[in-house]
Design an enzyme around this catalytic site. Structure first.
Site, PDB file in Angstrom:
ATOM      1  N   GLU A 145       0.833  -1.205   0.000  1.00  0.00           N
ATOM      2  CA  GLU A 145       0.000   0.000   0.000  1.00  0.00           C
ATOM      3  C   GLU A 145       0.866   1.253   0.000  1.00  0.00           C
ATOM      4  OE1 GLU A 145      -4.171  -0.961   2.082  1.00  0.00           O
ATOM      5  OE2 GLU A 145      -2.466  -1.324   3.415  1.00  0.00           O
ATOM      6  N   GLU A 201      -3.705  -9.631   2.775  1.00  0.00           N
ATOM      7  CA  GLU A 201      -4.630  -9.424   3.895  1.00  0.00           C
ATOM      8  C   GLU A 201      -5.711 -10.496   3.972  1.00  0.00           C
ATOM      9  OE1 GLU A 201      -2.669  -5.430   3.663  1.00  0.00           O
ATOM     10  OE2 GLU A 201      -3.144  -7.080   2.312  1.00  0.00           O
TER      11      GLU A 201
END
Length: 261
Positions: free
Chosen positions: A118, A138
């Site tokens: 990210e 994730e």
């Protein structure tokens, strides 16, 4: 300068080199480190000595392995749940990097996973060493990738974004390059040299024009073309001293001397 949380910052010739320096933890993002990144990138907006930013990690194993899960586990054990994404009193670290008014180049020196991916997505340009793997695992950890699930499908085709998010697998640099997630794949030994060379190329150009490009692309990318063409965000190069200097330098056959005004 190196903070106690593991962020090193050095400014040379208008390029700020920011290094996540926790190699023993695969450059994982602790709470303190994320606060340091926020304050550092926020300061770049008003720092006249910084015209471009190079973000990388220490060592050759990881750009960043993501949020420090040992810290998360300790907080869970102490009944301190995390705040919701984009919530709470602190500014989000990924958003801060994304909205930095100066161009940001990521030199991915190793794995970029989860929050590390990210962080890379928040940068404008991504250069990757040839051994890099990148992705958002994730789904394998029961977490959310709130920032990544919005940015990734704006960079790669939506079907590819779905696949990578759903499977949580890390993809090699060559595949990331195939789909446009990274700009270049570079032999590891040459990565920093090429990243620095790119940043020097950026700061050799008119700074207000580059900042204008970043603001216009960031604000206009999702607008209808008719609305995007009428945007007026970021610095205005058309009425700047630098525009007159650039024209004069061309006519006089010399290098321009930019003043960012």
């Amino acid at each position: 300068m190196r903070t106690e949380n593991g962020l090193s910052v050095e400014v040379v010739d208008r390029v700020a080199r920011v290094t996540i320096d926790r190699p023993e933890r695969l450059n994982a993002l602790s709470t303190g480190l994320m606060k340091d990144i926020v304050s550092t990138f926020s300061a770049f907006d008003t720092d006249d000595d910084v015209w471009a930013v190079l973000l990388t990690g220490s060592g050759d194993r990881a750009f960043s392995a993501g949020v420090d899960l040992k810290e998360v586990n300790q907080n869970d054990a102490a009944s301190r749940p995390p705040t919701m994404p984009m919530g709470g009193a602190e500014r989000n670290v990924f958003e801060t990097v994304l909205e930095c008014s100066k161009p940001v180049v990521a030199a991915l020196n190793g794995v970029a996973a989860g929050g590390g991916c990210e962080l890379a997505l928040a940068c404008d340009v991504r250069l990757a060493a040839d051994h890099v793997r990148i992705g958002l695992p994730e789904a394998k950890r029961g977490m959310g990738a709130n920032f990544g699930c919005q940015l990734l499908p704006r960079i790669v085709p939506r079907g590819i974004a779905y696949e990578w998010l759903y499977t949580g697998e890390l993809v090699p640099a060559q595949e990331a390059h195939r789909w446009g997630l990274v700009n270049r794949v570079i032999p590891a030994a040459s990565l920093l040299d090429e990243a620095v060379a790119l940043c020097r190329q950026l700061v050799a150009n008119a700074p207000l024009t580059i900042r204008r490009y970043k603001a216009m692309i960031g604000r206009g990318g999702e607008l209808p073309l008719s609305a995007a063409l009428r945007l007026n965000v970021g610095p205005n190069p058309y009425h700047s001293e630098d525009r007159a200097e650039g024209v004069a330098a061309f006519v006089e056959k010399r290098d321009p001397v930019w003043r960012a005004r």
